[in-house]
Scaffold this active site. Structure first.
Site, mmCIF file in Angstrom:
data_model
loop_
_atom_site.group_PDB
_atom_site.id
_atom_site.type_symbol
_atom_site.label_atom_id
_atom_site.label_comp_id
_atom_site.label_asym_id
_atom_site.label_seq_id
_atom_site.Cartn_x
_atom_site.Cartn_y
_atom_site.Cartn_z
ATOM 1 N N ASP A 105 0.815 -1.198 0.081
ATOM 2 C CA ASP A 105 -0.119 -0.007 0.131
ATOM 3 C C ASP A 105 0.781 1.326 -0.032
ATOM 4 O O ASP A 105 0.419 2.404 0.191
ATOM 5 C CB ASP A 105 -0.931 0.074 1.168
ATOM 6 C CG ASP A 105 -0.254 -0.081 2.532
ATOM 7 O OD1 ASP A 105 0.930 -0.645 2.533
ATOM 8 O OD2 ASP A 105 -0.783 0.115 3.585
ATOM 9 N N GLU A 106 2.123 1.253 0.118
ATOM 10 C CA GLU A 106 2.950 2.354 0.168
ATOM 11 C C GLU A 106 4.162 2.442 -0.994
ATOM 12 O O GLU A 106 4.403 1.302 -1.268
ATOM 13 C CB GLU A 106 3.734 2.433 1.359
ATOM 14 C CG GLU A 106 2.864 2.690 2.627
ATOM 15 C CD GLU A 106 3.436 2.650 4.042
ATOM 16 O OE1 GLU A 106 4.492 3.129 3.837
ATOM 17 O OE2 GLU A 106 3.162 1.779 5.019
#
Length: 413
Positions: A105-106
């Site tokens: 997610d990053e």
């Protein structure tokens, strides 16, 4: 030229993606959690409504429901989340090819040379708007001249926000934050810093580097540099893949393992999974380690060096069981097992031959593994199994969300 570094974080990634498919749940506390029947009942992700009730990632579902009786728990769908993460990466790709993922997610983005100087915040707001409009999820984006402060910026305000940390304002924004907001400051490091009177990032920045080194070792120098914005580490190119350092698998079983045969069945499943992944990656290992968690959640680890590198399932399994047998007092009931292969090298390297026929035995095992890998790649992992040990009947293989079942075909090894 001043670097333009962005760090983009998908807000409540798993829960946020689920709410794209369940818009009726947007006004309700939602968590994504594992299977309680298989004793994986922990919170993997939660939305902000659940977080406001005290629900935390890693908390057991029964505890989460006690804090938030209205909590809606959804099962994880990892393939969906990975696909969504790929869609987000496609948006990032419109801005730069220097994109470094930090989990599903990053991502860090280096826009230096791809955008006019000083336009990092404008690009971040455009990315923020596009992700929300095109995919229905939100991202928080940090902007700075280095990776550490860019990540701090994405964490600073959530959800759906953009924070620009510059050389002019970083002391006002970053330094008052708790020390554990700095990347690589975990619970243990935070405690050691607190013991010498340091509880903020500013405290780290203003400390004598030699005192930090005396407290934390060489990491003290690194954290002092990070706290002062002295991070020149590059953002990796999109095609870069970090070398694999270990291959591992673990599982929490639906019921406690109470005898060696139970352990043997689960360990065999783990060894087959790890061995197949090593062979698929063209790797072999020189170190095998196991982890054992008892029913009262006590954890023990044990490891050993192998006489020669291997990716053979039988040798990995034998080493793992030998390690288990070496544990002088293993728990009466075991909740979970882990198997890890380290000190990796390329498979197929020349090996010293012996005069006792071991090379012929290893060749037979290699042909057996290759044949089983071929069948499994064609027909699925459950299409074939070994007949050397009766597996624990409900043991999870921890390859996706499937479990070991009675299989239609067996072979001897």
């Amino acid at each position: 030229m001043e670097r333009i570094i962005l760090h983009s974080d998908i807000n409540c990634c798993y829960a946020g993606i689920e709410m794209v498919y369940h818009p009726e749940l947007r006004t309700r506390p939602v968590a994504v959690g594992g299977s309680e029947e298989r004793r994986h009942g922990i919170v993997l992700a939660k939305n902000y409504l659940a977080k406001g009730c005290g629900v935390r990632t890693g908390m057991t579902l029964w505890e989460a429901r006690r804090l938030c009786p209205e909590l809606v728990v959804l099962p994880p769908r990892m393939e969906l989340y990975a696909r969504f993460a790929g869609y987000v990466q496609q948006i990032y790709a419109d801005y730069t090819d220097r994109r470094e993922s930090f989990g599903i997610d990053e991502s860090w983005l280096d826009l230096t040379g791809c955008a006019p100087p000083g336009s990092g915040e404008t690009a971040a707001r455009e990315i923020n708007r596009r992700v929300k409009k095109e995919l229905g999820v939100t991202v928080s984006v940090g902007v700075s001249w280095n990776k550490i402060f860019a990540k701090l910026g994405s964490d600073y305000r959530k959800p759906d926000a953009v924070t620009d940390i510059t050389r002019r304002n970083f002391r006002e924004i970053v330094w008052p934050l708790s020390a554990d907001c700095l990347l690589y400051v975990g619970r243990a490091t935070k405690r050691r810093l607190a013991a010498v009177g340091i509880d903020t990032i500013g405290g780290i920045a203003r400390s004598d580097p030699e005192n930090l080194h005396a407290t934390l070792g060489k990491m003290g120098y690194t954290l002092h540099a990070y706290a002062n914005g002295l991070d020149a580490s590059p953002v990796a190119h999109e095609a870069f893949r970090a070398p694999v350092k270990s291959v591992s698998n673990s599982t929490t079983t639906p019921r406690d393992l109470v005898c060696r045969d139970d352990v043997r069945g689960v360990m065999l499943a783990l060894a087959e999974s790890v061995g197949m992944r090593l062979r698929t990656g063209g790797l072999s290992c020189r170190l095998v380690s196991i982890g054992v968690r008892s029913s009262d959640l006590c954890w023990r680890e044990h490891q050993k060096k192998l006489p020669q590198s291997t990716n053979l399932t039988r040798e990995i399994f034998d080493a793992a069981m030998a390690l288990f047998d070496e544990i002088s007092r293993w728990p009466e009931s075991i909740r979970s097992l882990a198997l890890c292969c380290g000190e990796l090298g390329e498979g197929g390297q020349p090996e010293q031959l012996d005069i006792f026929g071991e090379s012929e035995r290893r060749e037979r095992l290699a042909r057996l593994d290759a044949a089983m890998d071929d069948v499994r790649l064609r027909w699925g992992f459950d299409s074939i199994r070994r007949g050397t040990a009766q597996p624990y009947p409900e043991a999870e293989r921890f390859m996706g969300e499937e479990t070991v079942k009675p299989l239609p075909r067996t072979i001897r090894s």
